[in-house]
Write a protein that holds these residues in place. Sequence first.
Motif, PDB file in Angstrom:
ATOM      1  N   VAL A  45       9.005  -9.263  -5.328  1.00 39.51           N
ATOM      2  CA  VAL A  45       8.089  -9.904  -6.276  1.00 39.51           C
ATOM      3  C   VAL A  45       6.772  -9.140  -6.355  1.00 39.51           C
ATOM      4  O   VAL A  45       6.289  -8.816  -7.440  1.00 39.51           O
ATOM      5  CB  VAL A  45       7.847 -11.378  -5.880  1.00 39.51           C
ATOM      6  N   ALA A  46       6.194  -8.831  -5.201  1.00 44.20           N
ATOM      7  CA  ALA A  46       4.883  -8.192  -5.179  1.00 44.20           C
ATOM      8  C   ALA A  46       4.902  -6.792  -5.790  1.00 44.20           C
ATOM      9  O   ALA A  46       3.997  -6.426  -6.547  1.00 44.20           O
ATOM     10  CB  ALA A  46       4.360  -8.137  -3.739  1.00 44.20           C
ATOM     11  N   VAL A  47       5.922  -6.015  -5.491  1.00 42.34           N
ATOM     12  CA  VAL A  47       6.001  -4.662  -6.045  1.00 42.34           C
ATOM     13  C   VAL A  47       6.182  -4.726  -7.558  1.00 42.34           C
ATOM     14  O   VAL A  47       5.590  -3.929  -8.301  1.00 42.34           O
ATOM     15  CB  VAL A  47       7.122  -3.845  -5.369  1.00 42.34           C
ATOM     16  N   THR A  97       1.748   8.277   2.549  1.00 42.45           N
ATOM     17  CA  THR A  97       2.837   7.367   2.212  1.00 42.45           C
ATOM     18  C   THR A  97       3.756   7.159   3.409  1.00 42.45           C
ATOM     19  O   THR A  97       4.122   6.024   3.743  1.00 42.45           O
ATOM     20  CB  THR A  97       3.640   7.922   1.013  1.00 42.45           C
ATOM     21  N   LEU A  98       4.116   8.245   4.082  1.00 42.60           N
ATOM     22  CA  LEU A  98       4.992   8.146   5.246  1.00 42.60           C
ATOM     23  C   LEU A  98       4.339   7.384   6.391  1.00 42.60           C
ATOM     24  O   LEU A  98       4.998   6.603   7.084  1.00 42.60           O
ATOM     25  CB  LEU A  98       5.415   9.541   5.701  1.00 42.60           C
ATOM     26  N   VAL A  99       3.042   7.588   6.607  1.00 43.15           N
ATOM     27  CA  VAL A  99       2.320   6.856   7.650  1.00 43.15           C
ATOM     28  C   VAL A  99       2.348   5.354   7.352  1.00 43.15           C
ATOM     29  O   VAL A  99       2.613   4.531   8.244  1.00 43.15           O
ATOM     30  CB  VAL A  99       0.865   7.373   7.783  1.00 43.15           C
ATOM     31  N   LEU A 100       2.088   4.988   6.095  1.00 38.83           N
ATOM     32  CA  LEU A 100       2.087   3.568   5.738  1.00 38.83           C
ATOM     33  C   LEU A 100       3.463   2.940   5.912  1.00 38.83           C
ATOM     34  O   LEU A 100       3.586   1.834   6.463  1.00 38.83           O
ATOM     35  CB  LEU A 100       1.584   3.384   4.310  1.00 38.83           C
ATOM     36  N   LEU A 153       0.836  -1.205   0.000  1.00 35.21           N
ATOM     37  CA  LEU A 153       0.000   0.000   0.000  1.00 35.21           C
ATOM     38  C   LEU A 153       0.869   1.252   0.000  1.00 35.21           C
ATOM     39  O   LEU A 153       0.573   2.224  -0.704  1.00 35.21           O
ATOM     40  CB  LEU A 153      -0.928   0.003   1.213  1.00 35.21           C
ATOM     41  N   ALA A 154       1.950   1.213   0.772  1.00 33.50           N
ATOM     42  CA  ALA A 154       2.860   2.361   0.824  1.00 33.50           C
ATOM     43  C   ALA A 154       3.530   2.589  -0.531  1.00 33.50           C
ATOM     44  O   ALA A 154       3.664   3.737  -0.981  1.00 33.50           O
ATOM     45  CB  ALA A 154       3.912   2.151   1.912  1.00 33.50           C
ATOM     46  N   LYS A 167       3.842   5.732  -5.511  1.00 31.46           N
ATOM     47  CA  LYS A 167       3.704   5.871  -6.963  1.00 31.46           C
ATOM     48  C   LYS A 167       2.661   6.937  -7.286  1.00 31.46           C
ATOM     49  O   LYS A 167       2.865   7.772  -8.173  1.00 31.46           O
ATOM     50  CB  LYS A 167       3.318   4.526  -7.580  1.00 31.46           C
ATOM     51  N   GLN A 168       1.552   6.928  -6.558  1.00 26.25           N
ATOM     52  CA  GLN A 168       0.509   7.930  -6.772  1.00 26.25           C
ATOM     53  C   GLN A 168       1.032   9.331  -6.464  1.00 26.25           C
ATOM     54  O   GLN A 168       0.734  10.281  -7.177  1.00 26.25           O
ATOM     55  CB  GLN A 168      -0.727   7.624  -5.922  1.00 26.25           C
TER      56      GLN A 168
END
Length: 112
Positions: free
Chosen positions: A71-73, A38-41, A18-19, A24-25
């Motif tokens: 792999v996931a990213v 992003t920093l919180v995540l 999620l981060a 990316k967003q």
Amino acid sequence: MSFWGLVQLGLSTAIFLLAATAAKQWGLTPGLGRLVWTLVLYTLGNLVMLRLIREFGLSISLSLSAVIQLVAVNVIALALYGEKLNTLQGAGVALAIVSVALITLGPYLQGR
């Protein structure tokens, strides 16, 4: 690794994914709110990782987390954002997966 350890590893991976998506967003359309989110995540993911490190050790926790996130990213980047890896980059990802697997599983394969 215990069942609870696997749950924590899964939770940290989900948070880090999620981060990464939030990062990316933010990269596509920067804004203070996206940056803070992003920093919180990333902070939450690292707090979970601290528990894993305490319970299972630094090398195992971070190695497993690194390969799962790698792999996931890449799946997210390729599938959702249409990013591409050239042959050399793909080979690098594959070698990274193999290297982390050897680091993580090496002692168990040698009977230690």
